[in-house]
Design a protein around this motif. Sequence first.
Motif, PDB file in Angstrom:
ATOM      1  N   PHE A 129      -2.727  -2.272 -16.860  1.00  0.00           N
ATOM      2  CA  PHE A 129      -3.252  -1.693 -15.626  1.00  0.00           C
ATOM      3  C   PHE A 129      -2.131  -1.423 -14.624  1.00  0.00           C
ATOM      4  O   PHE A 129      -1.090  -2.096 -14.640  1.00  0.00           O
ATOM      5  N   LEU A 130      -2.378  -0.419 -13.775  1.00  0.00           N
ATOM      6  CA  LEU A 130      -1.453  -0.087 -12.698  1.00  0.00           C
ATOM      7  C   LEU A 130      -2.024  -0.556 -11.373  1.00  0.00           C
ATOM      8  O   LEU A 130      -3.240  -0.491 -11.144  1.00  0.00           O
ATOM      9  N   TYR A 131      -1.129  -1.004 -10.484  1.00  0.00           N
ATOM     10  CA  TYR A 131      -1.503  -1.505  -9.167  1.00  0.00           C
ATOM     11  C   TYR A 131      -0.640  -0.804  -8.125  1.00  0.00           C
ATOM     12  O   TYR A 131       0.566  -0.662  -8.305  1.00  0.00           O
ATOM     13  N   GLU A 132      -1.272  -0.390  -7.018  1.00  0.00           N
ATOM     14  CA  GLU A 132      -0.508   0.289  -5.972  1.00  0.00           C
ATOM     15  C   GLU A 132       0.585  -0.617  -5.410  1.00  0.00           C
ATOM     16  O   GLU A 132       0.334  -1.769  -5.071  1.00  0.00           O
ATOM     17  N   ARG A 133       1.790  -0.087  -5.321  1.00  0.00           N
ATOM     18  CA  ARG A 133       2.932  -0.816  -4.745  1.00  0.00           C
ATOM     19  C   ARG A 133       3.210  -0.325  -3.327  1.00  0.00           C
ATOM     20  O   ARG A 133       3.373  -1.100  -2.402  1.00  0.00           O
ATOM     21  N   ASP A 134       3.297   1.001  -3.172  1.00  0.00           N
ATOM     22  CA  ASP A 134       3.414   1.645  -1.867  1.00  0.00           C
ATOM     23  C   ASP A 134       2.979   3.091  -2.069  1.00  0.00           C
ATOM     24  O   ASP A 134       2.473   3.451  -3.137  1.00  0.00           O
ATOM     25  N   GLU A 135       3.163   3.940  -1.059  1.00  0.00           N
ATOM     26  CA  GLU A 135       2.634   5.306  -1.167  1.00  0.00           C
ATOM     27  C   GLU A 135       3.330   6.139  -2.235  1.00  0.00           C
ATOM     28  O   GLU A 135       2.795   7.153  -2.677  1.00  0.00           O
ATOM     29  N   LYS A 136       4.501   5.715  -2.694  1.00  0.00           N
ATOM     30  CA  LYS A 136       5.230   6.486  -3.683  1.00  0.00           C
ATOM     31  C   LYS A 136       5.397   5.780  -5.026  1.00  0.00           C
ATOM     32  O   LYS A 136       6.113   6.286  -5.894  1.00  0.00           O
ATOM     33  N   SER A 137       4.756   4.640  -5.213  1.00  0.00           N
ATOM     34  CA  SER A 137       4.943   3.963  -6.490  1.00  0.00           C
ATOM     35  C   SER A 137       3.800   3.007  -6.809  1.00  0.00           C
ATOM     36  O   SER A 137       3.059   2.576  -5.918  1.00  0.00           O
ATOM     37  N   TRP A 138       3.685   2.718  -8.088  1.00  0.00           N
ATOM     38  CA  TRP A 138       2.723   1.753  -8.607  1.00  0.00           C
ATOM     39  C   TRP A 138       3.487   0.724  -9.428  1.00  0.00           C
ATOM     40  O   TRP A 138       4.599   0.990  -9.889  1.00  0.00           O
ATOM     41  N   VAL A 139       2.880  -0.441  -9.615  1.00  0.00           N
ATOM     42  CA  VAL A 139       3.406  -1.441 -10.537  1.00  0.00           C
ATOM     43  C   VAL A 139       2.540  -1.434 -11.791  1.00  0.00           C
ATOM     44  O   VAL A 139       1.307  -1.499 -11.706  1.00  0.00           O
ATOM     45  N   LEU A 140       3.182  -1.317 -12.935  1.00  0.00           N
ATOM     46  CA  LEU A 140       2.509  -1.413 -14.229  1.00  0.00           C
ATOM     47  C   LEU A 140       2.752  -2.810 -14.785  1.00  0.00           C
ATOM     48  O   LEU A 140       3.901  -3.238 -14.920  1.00  0.00           O
ATOM     49  N   LEU A 141       1.678  -3.523 -15.095  1.00  0.00           N
ATOM     50  CA  LEU A 141       1.770  -4.821 -15.746  1.00  0.00           C
ATOM     51  C   LEU A 141       1.278  -4.641 -17.174  1.00  0.00           C
ATOM     52  O   LEU A 141       0.079  -4.650 -17.448  1.00  0.00           O
ATOM     53  N   ALA A 142       2.230  -4.449 -18.091  1.00  0.00           N
ATOM     54  CA  ALA A 142       1.906  -4.068 -19.466  1.00  0.00           C
ATOM     55  C   ALA A 142       2.191  -5.197 -20.435  1.00  0.00           C
ATOM     56  O   ALA A 142       3.000  -6.087 -20.168  1.00  0.00           O
ATOM     57  N   ALA A 143       1.539  -5.128 -21.583  1.00  0.00           N
ATOM     58  CA  ALA A 143       1.788  -6.052 -22.690  1.00  0.00           C
ATOM     59  C   ALA A 143       2.028  -5.233 -23.954  1.00  0.00           C
ATOM     60  O   ALA A 143       1.341  -4.235 -24.186  1.00  0.00           O
TER      61      ALA A 143
END
Length: 203
Positions: A129-143
């Motif tokens: 899943f991806l989570y909003e980091r800021d207006e220009k990026s997301w954090v992907l927490l992948a396995a």
Amino acid sequence: MRLALFAALLSLAALPAFADGQSGWRFQATPHDLDRLERYEDAVTKGMMESRVAGEEHGTYNELVSVMEEETVEADAEKLKGQWNCRTIKAGGPFAGFVVYGWFRCEIVEKDGRLFFEKLTGSQRMSGFLYERDEKSWVLLAAPNEGHSGPIRDYSGPEGGVTDPQLIDEPAVVSLLKDGRARAVFPWPELESTFNVLEMTRR
């Protein structure tokens, strides 16, 4: 009456903060991934320096520069969704200093009301899943997938616990680029490189 009203207002004010906080990437990531993401800029700086000599020798360093130095734009969720071609570039580290892999298929879809990334073909498949980091990026927490190309696996979550370097979680910072591409930068991977970047172009 005033005390009851004040208590109710406090309760309402707290709800959004609690919901946002508990669903945010900082609350979902393992301690190891929080540390890697905290040192994201260091990984990029070091990896770019380490890969420069090897990349220039092979005549492909500009491909890394192209994806890492392209201007980023607002990372709108709707613009991230869809089918992508994707390839991995390994930057820095003891493996070879710089490696560019071939193109495979990835997608970003809506799943359970959230953005979900999956690398669909090739080796070293992963999803998360991806989570909003800021207006220009997301954090992907992948396995990584089972056996790299087998069934998808759930991300470990805040408790962590996976220590096998072949299966350990893979956090990334995902950005949309001005030229229409996207990138996912994985800082401090367990094996081979200082950072990996997954370059994505529309299918």
